[in-house]
Scaffold this active site. Structure first.
Site, mmCIF file in Angstrom:
data_model
loop_
_atom_site.group_PDB
_atom_site.id
_atom_site.type_symbol
_atom_site.label_atom_id
_atom_site.label_comp_id
_atom_site.label_asym_id
_atom_site.label_seq_id
_atom_site.Cartn_x
_atom_site.Cartn_y
_atom_site.Cartn_z
ATOM 1 N N GLU A 157 27.040 4.010 75.461
ATOM 2 C CA GLU A 157 28.041 3.511 74.505
ATOM 3 C C GLU A 157 28.383 2.039 74.697
ATOM 4 O O GLU A 157 29.559 1.670 74.741
ATOM 5 C CB GLU A 157 29.294 4.391 74.573
ATOM 6 N N GLU A 262 23.804 14.985 72.542
ATOM 7 C CA GLU A 262 25.147 15.581 72.642
ATOM 8 C C GLU A 262 25.517 16.294 71.346
ATOM 9 O O GLU A 262 26.626 16.151 70.827
ATOM 10 C CB GLU A 262 26.186 14.497 72.968
HETATM 11 O O1 G3I Z 1 39.154 18.804 85.259
HETATM 12 C C1 G3I Z 1 40.412 18.213 84.926
HETATM 13 C C2 G3I Z 1 41.543 19.178 85.196
HETATM 14 O O2 G3I Z 1 41.590 19.458 86.578
HETATM 15 C C3 G3I Z 1 42.849 18.547 84.702
HETATM 16 O O3 G3I Z 1 43.885 19.462 84.858
HETATM 17 C C4 G3I Z 1 42.739 18.169 83.234
HETATM 18 C C5 G3I Z 1 44.009 17.479 82.709
HETATM 19 O O4 G3I Z 1 43.730 16.332 81.955
HETATM 20 O O5 G3I Z 1 41.649 17.263 83.087
HETATM 21 C C6 G3I Z 1 40.397 17.835 83.467
HETATM 22 O O6 G3I Z 1 39.415 16.876 83.289
HETATM 23 C C7 G3I Z 1 39.055 16.556 81.951
HETATM 24 C C8 G3I Z 1 37.566 16.855 81.798
HETATM 25 O O7 G3I Z 1 37.136 16.435 80.532
HETATM 26 C C9 G3I Z 1 37.219 18.338 81.980
HETATM 27 O O8 G3I Z 1 37.785 19.081 80.969
HETATM 28 C C10 G3I Z 1 39.314 15.097 81.714
HETATM 29 O O9 G3I Z 1 40.728 14.851 81.714
HETATM 30 C C11 G3I Z 1 38.737 14.646 80.384
HETATM 31 O O10 G3I Z 1 38.846 13.242 80.271
HETATM 32 C C12 G3I Z 1 37.269 15.043 80.341
HETATM 33 O O11 G3I Z 1 36.777 14.735 79.072
HETATM 34 C C13 G3I Z 1 35.381 14.551 78.985
HETATM 35 C C14 G3I Z 1 35.114 13.230 78.271
HETATM 36 O O12 G3I Z 1 33.726 13.067 78.041
HETATM 37 C C15 G3I Z 1 35.561 12.044 79.100
HETATM 38 O O13 G3I Z 1 34.804 11.951 80.268
HETATM 39 C C16 G3I Z 1 34.789 15.715 78.206
HETATM 40 O O14 G3I Z 1 34.882 16.920 78.977
HETATM 41 C C17 G3I Z 1 33.304 15.434 77.895
HETATM 42 O O15 G3I Z 1 32.819 16.413 77.014
HETATM 43 C C18 G3I Z 1 33.174 14.074 77.234
HETATM 44 O O16 G3I Z 1 31.795 13.811 77.051
HETATM 45 C C19 G3I Z 1 31.485 12.560 76.378
HETATM 46 C C20 G3I Z 1 30.173 12.062 76.954
HETATM 47 O O17 G3I Z 1 30.297 11.930 78.355
HETATM 48 C C21 G3I Z 1 29.795 10.712 76.316
HETATM 49 N N1 G3I Z 1 29.754 10.799 74.867
HETATM 50 C C22 G3I Z 1 30.957 11.374 74.244
HETATM 51 C C23 G3I Z 1 31.277 12.740 74.862
HETATM 52 C C24 G3I Z 1 32.452 13.367 74.189
HETATM 53 O O18 G3I Z 1 33.599 12.587 74.424
#
Ligand code: G3I
Length: 374
Positions: A157, A262
């Site tokens: 990105e 994705e």
């Molecule tokens: O695991 C913690 C949990 O312990 C905590 O209680 C909770 C509270 O916020 O957060 C949890 O972590 C979250 C994690 O997802 C697992 O669910 C993070 O906050 C959250 O930021 C994270 O989001 C991920 C996001 O990328 C940011 O990294 C999404 O799962 C993931 O699907 C998403 O994937 C991205 C690709 O990497 C890049 N392209 C876009 C795609 C979608 O956004």
């Protein structure tokens, strides 16, 4: 003379075998001759604490991507501190199931701790120091899985919607060549790994042109970009099949492979079509969450047709499409339930919240047996 009952039973058996042969029951078998079909997996799935999810992944998919555990903030949370416990399990799961294993992602503006860009006093790092830090991270992470992780999303990105370079700390401190440097380091750390540039909305003309210019520039410098990752955070009406096809063909002309990295298809009221900008956060509103108690048949059908249409395009372009990865396994796992509005009930994937295949799954399987479009 064989009796009548024997003849009928034999005919039924032959017919069943013929049907089974025509419609393989798994995604990986249906597309075996065309491309890998992958899934982004979470820790519960690859450690087996989600047994149902783990079983679906092992049975259905020929490739995996770690949804979160290889992002910088997870694998390298503090200076000098790496946490490889979950990534090790992720790679073991892929190896045990003979999968094409993807690493995601090395250099991104999101999910990178602030310390990465600062010295011990909290002052911004200078170019050479940040390059050194990037190199150290890439060598540690890629090097650990050398020969085991087959493909890396090296830079994720880096582009704005208008095709210009996104103003990130990487760009501001290092300059435009941070992208080339990331690829160089990854290639040095594992010369055999397939290296990808990965982004969303690449079907839109301005961003697509920006990506083409970027890849051409890297190629002119001899940087080994093997594939462009089109993320594929799609909706029922974006991108059109024609737009998807045109994007894939435009990248194919550069001599790189295309991976759909994705894929998911949003059926909820559109808030940010085509985007996957993680910083978006829209206020919750019941009007934006209409299918709390289940998906109406008509929408289920539209989703199935949409999936079939997109797989039709990937099949048409299978000479260049090397992998199609779904961003999650069941609807309940999907990031779409919390983005860009927190707490919605979303239905973007091929398996429902109980882990059962949806009509969209059947449509994707059926599409594999249809004549390929020209
Ligand atoms: O695991 C913690 C949990 O312990 C905590 O209680 C909770 C509270 O916020 O957060 C949890 O972590 C979250 C994690 O997802 C697992 O669910 C993070 O906050 C959250 O930021 C994270 O989001 C991920 C996001 O990328 C940011 O990294 C999404 O799962 C993931 O699907 C998403 O994937 C991205 C690709 O990497 C890049 N392209 C876009 C795609 C979608 O956004």
């Amino acid at each position: 003379m064989p009796n009548r009952r024997f003849v009928i039973l034999t005919a039924i058996l032959a017919a069943s075998l013929a049907i089974a042969a025509q419609s393989p029951a798994t995604l990986k078998d249906a597309y075996r001759d065309s491309f890998y079909v992958g899934a982004a997996v979470n820790a519960a799935q690859f450690t087996g604490s989600d047994l149902r999810g783990a079983a679906i992944v092992a049975k259905q998919f020929s490739s995996i991507t770690p949804e979160n555990v290889l992002k910088w903030e997870r694998v390298h949370p503090r200076p000098g501190v790496y946490d490889f416990a979950l990534p090790d399990k992720y790679v073991e799961f892929g190896e045990k199931n003979h999968m094409f294993i993807v690493g995601h992602c090395l250099v991104w503006h999101s999910q990178v701790p602030d310390w990465v860009f600062e010295d011990e006093k909290g002052k911004p790092l200078a170019r050479e120091a940040l390059l050194q830090r990037m190199r150290e991270h890439i060598f540690a992470v890629v090097g650990r899985y050398k020969g085991r992780i087959n493909s890396w999303d090296v830079v994720n990105e880096a582009l704005n919607d208008d095709g210009s370079l996104r103003q990130t700390k990487w760009l501001q401190i290092i300059g435009e060549d941070y992208i080339a440097k990331a690829f160089e380091y990854a290639h040095q750390a594992d010369p055999q790994a397939q290296l990808n540039y990965n982004d969303y909305s690449l079907e839109n003309e301005a961003k697509r042109n920006g990506a083409i210019a970027l890849i051409k520039k890297l190629q002119a410098q001899g940087i080994p970009v093997a594939a462009v990752g089109i993320q594929g955070h799609d909706s029922l009406d974006w991108p059109s099949a024609a737009l998807e096809d045109a994007a894939i063909e435009a990248f194919a002309k550069l001599g790189v492979k295309v991976a759909i990295t994705e894929l998911d298809i949003d059926v909820l009221p559109p808030v940010a079509p085509g985007s996957a900008d993680v910083s978006l956060n829209v206020k919750a509103d019941p009007k934006l969450n209409p299918y709390l108690n289940g998906l109406p048949d008509a929408v289920q059908k539209a989703l199935a047709e949409r999936y079939a249409g997109l797989f039709g395009v990937y099949l048409k372009d299978r000479a260049v499409v090397s992998r199609v990865t779904l961003w999650g396994v069941t609807d309940g796992d999907s990031w779409r339930n919390d983005w860009p509005v927190v707490g919605r009930t979303s239905y973007p994937l091929l398996f429902d919240r109980m882990g059962e295949p949806k009509p969209a799954f059947d449509a994707v399987i059926r599409q594999a047996a249809r004549p390929v479009q020209r």
